[in-house]
Design a protein around this motif. Structure first.
Motif, PDB file in Angstrom:
ATOM      1  N   ASN A 120     -14.665 -23.314 -22.268  1.00 32.92           N
ATOM      2  CA  ASN A 120     -15.199 -22.079 -21.672  1.00 32.92           C
ATOM      3  C   ASN A 120     -15.864 -22.323 -20.319  1.00 32.92           C
ATOM      4  N   SER A 121     -16.200 -23.590 -20.035  1.00 32.69           N
ATOM      5  CA  SER A 121     -16.790 -23.935 -18.732  1.00 32.69           C
ATOM      6  C   SER A 121     -15.742 -24.397 -17.736  1.00 32.69           C
ATOM      7  N   GLY A 122     -14.458 -24.287 -18.077  1.00 30.78           N
ATOM      8  CA  GLY A 122     -13.397 -24.613 -17.126  1.00 30.78           C
ATOM      9  C   GLY A 122     -12.848 -26.015 -17.230  1.00 30.78           C
ATOM     10  N   CYS A 123     -13.321 -26.803 -18.210  1.00 29.11           N
ATOM     11  CA  CYS A 123     -12.819 -28.167 -18.414  1.00 29.11           C
ATOM     12  C   CYS A 123     -11.805 -28.155 -19.559  1.00 29.11           C
ATOM     13  N   LEU A 124     -11.157 -29.301 -19.792  1.00 32.74           N
ATOM     14  CA  LEU A 124     -10.379 -29.438 -21.013  1.00 32.74           C
ATOM     15  C   LEU A 124     -11.315 -29.931 -22.109  1.00 32.74           C
ATOM     16  N   GLY A 125     -11.505 -29.134 -23.149  1.00 35.43           N
ATOM     17  CA  GLY A 125     -12.292 -29.554 -24.301  1.00 35.43           C
ATOM     18  C   GLY A 125     -11.424 -30.336 -25.275  1.00 35.43           C
ATOM     19  N   LEU A 126     -11.985 -31.375 -25.873  1.00 38.35           N
ATOM     20  CA  LEU A 126     -11.256 -32.159 -26.884  1.00 38.35           C
ATOM     21  C   LEU A 126     -12.094 -32.289 -28.145  1.00 38.35           C
ATOM     22  N   ILE A 127     -11.480 -31.968 -29.277  1.00 36.87           N
ATOM     23  CA  ILE A 127     -12.086 -32.251 -30.581  1.00 36.87           C
ATOM     24  C   ILE A 127     -11.822 -33.721 -30.896  1.00 36.87           C
TER      25      ILE A 127
END
Lengths: 375, 375
Positions: free
Chosen positions: A87-94
């Motif tokens: 949501n902040s424009g980065c790629l999130g990774l679990i």
């Protein structure tokens, strides 16, 4: 192809920069007149991997805003962190490495509800139930997978057949080349200073990024020692197309680490972590009671079996998730020495991007203001 | 203080960049008319430590052309290397660590004859005849001394009283602060990737430079992992005021290393060096027969005395100066994996500066061409 005489003009105001003219040789008015169909760009001037929506390979590959990957860390990167990063424009990774298969599925489903933006999953290939995990990813429609700790050839083809983008995490040129051969879309090159598991070659980010960049044609994501905009720009100058950031996001409000450990991270000094357990799988740990036991045993020539006995089971969970700061295994990067506060992910990303842009502008401005410094 | 509307125009040719106009708001012609006495510079735009004769602290401190220090390395940095570096616009350093007092005096006298430019001497403070060496420096009128491997408080005052500029080499914030307190004019912050003797904290350049820069007010020279213009710019982006370069100059025509060792340096791959002898004084070595003996002993828990016996005496001379590539101690940085040729110092410096300027220009140009990437 280089125009023999080439001009550009910019207007700076306190809030923006406008391009007034680019071509010709008689200044701005001259440019407008001369610039009919003459849209050649000097090859010399078009090499730098700039952070830009239209240009940056990592931004293009994942459809994200900033070329920043939030690392998928064990006991750290649950759906809250991954969704906040996305949501902040980065790629999130679990980070699946510390999750049972059903827990992973739950995190993926919750993450989907928490963000409309792209996110992915990091899977250590040595995970015992790896096949089960991979099937969950496919069933849940995950489109981006970062693999680590294993041979990139084993699963990349399987994932690519299902339309999934694959990035392998490496710490050496050798494995970066293997990743490219295996068909990976990009590679993470992780330096010695990074937290968690680490390469045996001990090559630092400063040396590894130029080497990997020269060796492969796929995009290179730098990891290790990056927590600020200044460090991000340095990584890009070294040749990276994007960065993977771990420790800074570990010390965020949304990470699932125990609050004891988060506070510990923000109170570390330089020299407070050490690459340990080199005879098993090297891992960067905070120097606490457990790490000192390991260190003493290693200094006395302990065998891998003896080290395994000291390590036991569940050490990382004990330290990182349950907050036992003495007997737990506490994985974090060297760059933790820079981190002094726990913040929301949104603020972290804003600060990194803001510093990145300011330092970039400082370079631009200085070179413009002091012409004799340039040649 | 920020002009509300500010323009600059540059003309690029294939060989140079000219500033055509800087102020006003109607382009170049407009600038010339409007720019009477309006020479204000935005504070935001004047923070970056740019490489510039007029601005750069390291260039100013030593009266040199480029903010590059050629490291004073044992068995490597004799008068030929120091004079060549000085004549190429860098600060040349004679490495006294491997010299008897009379040999040091001879090198200083020969260096004076070979260059009119500033040069200095690096002295490890643990040198047994340190007082004799210091007197030679004073007698010979040396104006710049880099000290390493010891407490900066011991000799800095003595040297400063004699009008000598003093820089201490450190690998940690703690010793950088001690150096500042001791009155040093600048500090070298040397990362884990550097060759030769190294800090116990194992902090890499990527993390160490921002930490040291925040801690001290004196200029910071980055060392470790720097051999190219791209790496130099990355170090400056991290906050350094200048760089110290070792391995790249070790593989120069003018270094006094044995030709066997020079060839070896240019045939290394990533992972071919290892920080060794940590129980004595940590030193980064090429993995050869000798280093493997050390490694095996360390893996089996050898004591410092046992390691000292394996090390023996004269190991570094044997390897680095006499060219015994198997039984000698071969000190070099991780960045050697990037070095593929032995060149004259003049060419090395030209290439570093050229790449530095090109990468800097790439940033300028990219940000100019793609305005949406900037804010």
């Amino acid at each position: 192809m280089v125009p023999p005489d080439f001009v550009y003009c910019e207007r700076f105001t306190s809030t923006k920069v406008e391009i007034l003219g680019r071509y010709g040789n008689r200044g701005i008015e001259g440019n407008r007149e001369n610039n009919k169909g003459n849209a050649k760009i000097s090859p010399l001037l078009s090499v730098f991997p700039v952070y830009s929506k239209t240009m940056n390979k990592i931004v293009q590959l994942f459809g994200i805003q900033h070329p920043i990957i939030q690392a998928g860390m064990i006991w750290t990167s649950g759906w809250r962190l991954a969704a906040a990063a996305a949501n902040s424009g980065c790629l999130g990774l679990i980070g699946a490495g510390s999750m049972h298969p059903d827990v992973l599925r739950e995190h993926i489903q919750k993450c989907k509800k928490a963000t409309q933006k792209p996110f992915g999953v990091n899977i250590p290939l040595l995970y015992p139930e790896i096949g089960t995990l991979m099937n969950i990813l496919a069933e849940e429609g995950i489109k981006i997978v970062f693999t680590s700790a294993g041979n990139p050839k084993t699963w990349t083809g399987w994932l690519k057949e299902r339309g999934i983008k694959v990035v392998h995490v490496t710490a050496s040129v050798k494995f970066a080349l293997k990743s490219e051969e295996a068909g990976c879309d990009a590679v993470v090159a992780e330096g010695f200073e990074a937290g968690g598991h680490n390469g045996r070659e001990e090559t630092t980010t400063m040396v590894l990024i130029p080497l990997v960049k020269r060796a492969v044609n796929i995009p290179v994501i730098a990891a290790g020692g990056i927590a600020t905009g200044r460090q991000m720009l340095a990584a890009m100058v070294l040749g990276a197309d994007g960065v993977q950031i771990g420790s800074r996001f570990a010390a965020s409000e949304e990470s699932s680490l125990h609050s004891n450990f988060k506070r510990k991270i923000t109170n570390l000094n330089e020299g407070d972590t050490q690459l340990s357990l080199k005879k098993l799988v090297p891992v960067r740990l905070i120097k606490n009671k457990f790490q000192k036991q390991v260190q003493e045993a290693e200094d006395q020539g302990a065998t891998p079996d003896e080290l395994q006995t000291i390590l036991g089971r569940g050490r990382a969970k004990k330290g990182m998730f349950e907050g036992d700061l003495e007997d737990g295994e506490l994985e974090i990067g060297q760059v933790s020495a820079i981190l002094k506060d726990i913040k929301p992910v949104k603020k972290i990303v804003e600060e990194i991007i803001s510093e990145y842009e300011i330092v970039k502008k400082e370079i631009v401005s200085k070179t413009a203001f002091f012409p004799y410094s340039r040649f």
